[in-house]
Motif scaffolding. Structure first.
Motif, PDB file in Angstrom:
ATOM      1  N   ARG A 160       0.841  -1.197   0.000  1.00 58.75           N
ATOM      2  CA  ARG A 160       0.000   0.000   0.000  1.00 58.75           C
ATOM      3  C   ARG A 160       0.873   1.243   0.000  1.00 58.75           C
ATOM      4  O   ARG A 160       2.049   1.200   0.316  1.00 58.75           O
ATOM      5  CB  ARG A 160      -0.896   0.003   1.234  1.00 58.75           C
ATOM      6  CG  ARG A 160      -1.994  -1.029   1.125  1.00 58.75           C
ATOM      7  CD  ARG A 160      -2.813  -1.175   2.375  1.00 58.75           C
ATOM      8  NE  ARG A 160      -3.035   0.041   3.121  1.00 58.75           N
ATOM      9  CZ  ARG A 160      -4.086   0.265   3.875  1.00 58.75           C
ATOM     10  NH1 ARG A 160      -5.012  -0.639   3.992  1.00 58.75           N
ATOM     11  NH2 ARG A 160      -4.207   1.385   4.541  1.00 58.75           N
ATOM     12  N   GLU A 213     -10.871  15.990  -1.861  1.00 62.79           N
ATOM     13  CA  GLU A 213     -12.177  16.105  -2.519  1.00 62.79           C
ATOM     14  C   GLU A 213     -12.506  17.536  -2.941  1.00 62.79           C
ATOM     15  O   GLU A 213     -13.398  17.752  -3.743  1.00 62.79           O
ATOM     16  CB  GLU A 213     -13.279  15.578  -1.593  1.00 62.79           C
ATOM     17  CG  GLU A 213     -13.235  14.074  -1.439  1.00 62.79           C
ATOM     18  CD  GLU A 213     -14.241  13.520  -0.446  1.00 62.79           C
ATOM     19  OE1 GLU A 213     -14.434  12.295  -0.445  1.00 62.79           O
ATOM     20  OE2 GLU A 213     -14.824  14.288   0.335  1.00 62.79           O
ATOM     21  N   ARG A 268      -4.675   6.966  -8.404  1.00 57.38           N
ATOM     22  CA  ARG A 268      -5.012   5.528  -8.400  1.00 57.38           C
ATOM     23  C   ARG A 268      -4.584   4.804  -7.123  1.00 57.38           C
ATOM     24  O   ARG A 268      -5.362   4.057  -6.534  1.00 57.38           O
ATOM     25  CB  ARG A 268      -4.371   4.837  -9.601  1.00 57.38           C
ATOM     26  CG  ARG A 268      -5.008   5.155 -10.916  1.00 57.38           C
ATOM     27  CD  ARG A 268      -4.314   4.389 -12.021  1.00 57.38           C
ATOM     28  NE  ARG A 268      -2.914   4.767 -12.090  1.00 57.38           N
ATOM     29  CZ  ARG A 268      -2.380   5.525 -13.027  1.00 57.38           C
ATOM     30  NH1 ARG A 268      -3.131   5.987 -13.999  1.00 57.38           N
ATOM     31  NH2 ARG A 268      -1.110   5.830 -13.022  1.00 57.38           N
ATOM     32  N   ARG A 299      -6.704   5.463  -3.929  1.00 57.05           N
ATOM     33  CA  ARG A 299      -8.043   4.856  -3.931  1.00 57.05           C
ATOM     34  C   ARG A 299      -7.995   3.388  -3.526  1.00 57.05           C
ATOM     35  O   ARG A 299      -9.028   2.816  -3.186  1.00 57.05           O
ATOM     36  CB  ARG A 299      -8.684   5.014  -5.300  1.00 57.05           C
ATOM     37  CG  ARG A 299      -9.173   6.422  -5.541  1.00 57.05           C
ATOM     38  CD  ARG A 299     -10.207   6.438  -6.648  1.00 57.05           C
ATOM     39  NE  ARG A 299     -10.514   7.798  -7.001  1.00 57.05           N
ATOM     40  CZ  ARG A 299     -10.087   8.391  -8.110  1.00 57.05           C
ATOM     41  NH1 ARG A 299      -9.357   7.746  -8.979  1.00 57.05           N
ATOM     42  NH2 ARG A 299     -10.410   9.636  -8.358  1.00 57.05           N
ATOM     43  N   GLN A 300      -6.820   2.774  -3.573  1.00 55.89           N
ATOM     44  CA  GLN A 300      -6.691   1.392  -3.104  1.00 55.89           C
ATOM     45  C   GLN A 300      -6.769   1.322  -1.580  1.00 55.89           C
ATOM     46  O   GLN A 300      -7.113   0.293  -1.018  1.00 55.89           O
ATOM     47  CB  GLN A 300      -5.380   0.780  -3.601  1.00 55.89           C
ATOM     48  CG  GLN A 300      -5.374   0.581  -5.101  1.00 55.89           C
ATOM     49  CD  GLN A 300      -4.022   0.137  -5.626  1.00 55.89           C
ATOM     50  OE1 GLN A 300      -3.057   0.012  -4.894  1.00 55.89           O
ATOM     51  NE2 GLN A 300      -3.957  -0.109  -6.923  1.00 55.89           N
ATOM     52  N   ARG A 327      -8.523   3.825   0.352  1.00 54.81           N
ATOM     53  CA  ARG A 327      -9.853   4.288   0.755  1.00 54.81           C
ATOM     54  C   ARG A 327     -10.472   5.044  -0.411  1.00 54.81           C
ATOM     55  O   ARG A 327      -9.857   5.933  -0.975  1.00 54.81           O
ATOM     56  CB  ARG A 327      -9.699   5.210   1.969  1.00 54.81           C
ATOM     57  CG  ARG A 327     -10.958   5.536   2.665  1.00 54.81           C
ATOM     58  CD  ARG A 327     -10.660   6.163   4.001  1.00 54.81           C
ATOM     59  NE  ARG A 327     -11.892   6.699   4.549  1.00 54.81           N
ATOM     60  CZ  ARG A 327     -11.959   7.418   5.638  1.00 54.81           C
ATOM     61  NH1 ARG A 327     -10.873   7.687   6.314  1.00 54.81           N
ATOM     62  NH2 ARG A 327     -13.103   7.866   6.066  1.00 54.81           N
ATOM     63  N   HIS A 328     -11.694   4.709  -0.740  1.00 57.74           N
ATOM     64  CA  HIS A 328     -12.363   5.368  -1.865  1.00 57.74           C
ATOM     65  C   HIS A 328     -12.771   6.781  -1.453  1.00 57.74           C
ATOM     66  O   HIS A 328     -13.202   7.013  -0.333  1.00 57.74           O
ATOM     67  CB  HIS A 328     -13.589   4.589  -2.323  1.00 57.74           C
ATOM     68  CG  HIS A 328     -14.252   5.229  -3.498  1.00 57.74           C
ATOM     69  ND1 HIS A 328     -13.714   5.194  -4.768  1.00 57.74           N
ATOM     70  CD2 HIS A 328     -15.373   5.981  -3.580  1.00 57.74           C
ATOM     71  CE1 HIS A 328     -14.487   5.875  -5.582  1.00 57.74           C
ATOM     72  NE2 HIS A 328     -15.511   6.350  -4.889  1.00 57.74           N
ATOM     73  N   PHE A 329     -12.622   7.698  -2.363  1.00 60.23           N
ATOM     74  CA  PHE A 329     -13.084   9.061  -2.150  1.00 60.23           C
ATOM     75  C   PHE A 329     -13.387   9.691  -3.505  1.00 60.23           C
ATOM     76  O   PHE A 329     -12.970   9.194  -4.537  1.00 60.23           O
ATOM     77  CB  PHE A 329     -12.059   9.902  -1.372  1.00 60.23           C
ATOM     78  CG  PHE A 329     -10.726  10.005  -2.058  1.00 60.23           C
ATOM     79  CD1 PHE A 329     -10.421  11.077  -2.878  1.00 60.23           C
ATOM     80  CD2 PHE A 329      -9.763   9.020  -1.877  1.00 60.23           C
ATOM     81  CE1 PHE A 329      -9.203  11.165  -3.502  1.00 60.23           C
ATOM     82  CE2 PHE A 329      -8.538   9.103  -2.498  1.00 60.23           C
ATOM     83  CZ  PHE A 329      -8.253  10.181  -3.315  1.00 60.23           C
ATOM     84  N   ARG A 330     -14.123  10.776  -3.461  1.00 59.26           N
ATOM     85  CA  ARG A 330     -14.499  11.516  -4.663  1.00 59.26           C
ATOM     86  C   ARG A 330     -13.463  12.618  -4.836  1.00 59.26           C
ATOM     87  O   ARG A 330     -13.331  13.497  -3.990  1.00 59.26           O
ATOM     88  CB  ARG A 330     -15.887  12.117  -4.429  1.00 59.26           C
ATOM     89  CG  ARG A 330     -16.597  12.639  -5.629  1.00 59.26           C
ATOM     90  CD  ARG A 330     -17.983  13.170  -5.241  1.00 59.26           C
ATOM     91  NE  ARG A 330     -17.885  14.297  -4.305  1.00 59.26           N
ATOM     92  CZ  ARG A 330     -18.197  14.240  -3.015  1.00 59.26           C
ATOM     93  NH1 ARG A 330     -18.651  13.136  -2.477  1.00 59.26           N
ATOM     94  NH2 ARG A 330     -18.084  15.293  -2.239  1.00 59.26           N
ATOM     95  N   ASP A 331     -12.701  12.555  -5.924  1.00 60.78           N
ATOM     96  CA  ASP A 331     -11.662  13.564  -6.081  1.00 60.78           C
ATOM     97  C   ASP A 331     -12.251  14.892  -6.525  1.00 60.78           C
ATOM     98  O   ASP A 331     -13.261  14.950  -7.202  1.00 60.78           O
ATOM     99  CB  ASP A 331     -10.578  13.096  -7.058  1.00 60.78           C
ATOM    100  CG  ASP A 331     -11.120  12.738  -8.417  1.00 60.78           C
ATOM    101  OD1 ASP A 331     -11.269  13.654  -9.229  1.00 60.78           O
ATOM    102  OD2 ASP A 331     -11.390  11.550  -8.645  1.00 60.78           O
TER     103      ASP A 331
END
Length: 189
Positions: free
Chosen positions: A61, A92, A101, A104-105, A107-111
């Motif tokens: 990671r 965000e 990229r 996002r591995q 934790r997902h977030f809206r850029d």
């Protein structure tokens, strides 16, 4: 700008280095203040570093998140601190130049207002994708990659590692700003 540049041509160029202040963020208590300062900036340079794997199929990671202004670079040690809410809120909402990229591995977030230099460069007729070659073409200076395969999860980051990491994030701002000051290459039909 030229379309491509060879590794040999790049090696002949003068090196570019970040000359500003480098701040390590190694404790959760320091995250909010660093993000508050970064949020005041109109543009932030962005990069990540990951501990290298020398075995096929083994990946790690992200260990380090670098967020830079023109004068200060914050190095978030993600192997020691969480990808916490203040960091996500900054990512965000900010105008950030870099690559998302690998984050996002974790934790997902809206850029927010991210600019991908690899996607932007072709508008100026540049075919290269690596940061080192983009810097060579756009700025006429090379980014050293000597520390790329070092241990980003070491107990202490060396001065050379910190400078390398800060330069990688900061140079994204320089490339982006230079692109914006240069007329785009017309598309030939």
């Amino acid at each position: 700008f030229i379309d491509k540049i060879s590794t040999d041509q790049t090696a002949l160029l003068p090196a570019i280095e970040f000359r500003g202040e480098i701040r390590l963020v190694e404790h959760e208590r320091d995250i909010a203040e660093a993000c508050k300062r970064l949020a005041r900036e109109p543009l932030i340079g962005f990069d990540t570093e990951t501990r290298p794997s020398f075995r096929p199929g083994v990946t790690f990671r992200v260990s380090l998140l670098q967020l830079s202004t023109p004068t200060v670079c914050y190095l978030f040690r993600l192997n020691r601190i969480p990808l916490a809410k203040p960091i996500l809120q900054l990512l965000e909402s900010a105008d950030v130049a870099g690559d998302l990229r690998s984050l996002r591995q974790i934790r997902h977030f809206r850029d927010g207002g991210f600019v991908d230099l690899q996607a932007l460069a072709p508008q100026w007729g540049i075919g290269e994708k690596s940061l080192r070659k983009l810097s060579a073409i756009v700025l006429g200076q090379r980014v050293s990659k000597a520390q790329r395969l070092s241990n980003w999860e070491a107990a202490t980051l060396t001065d050379k590692q910190q400078l390398y990491a800060a330069t990688d994030a900061w140079v994204c701002i320089r490339i982006y700003e230079q692109l914006l000051r240069t007329p785009k290459k017309p598309i030939r039909k």
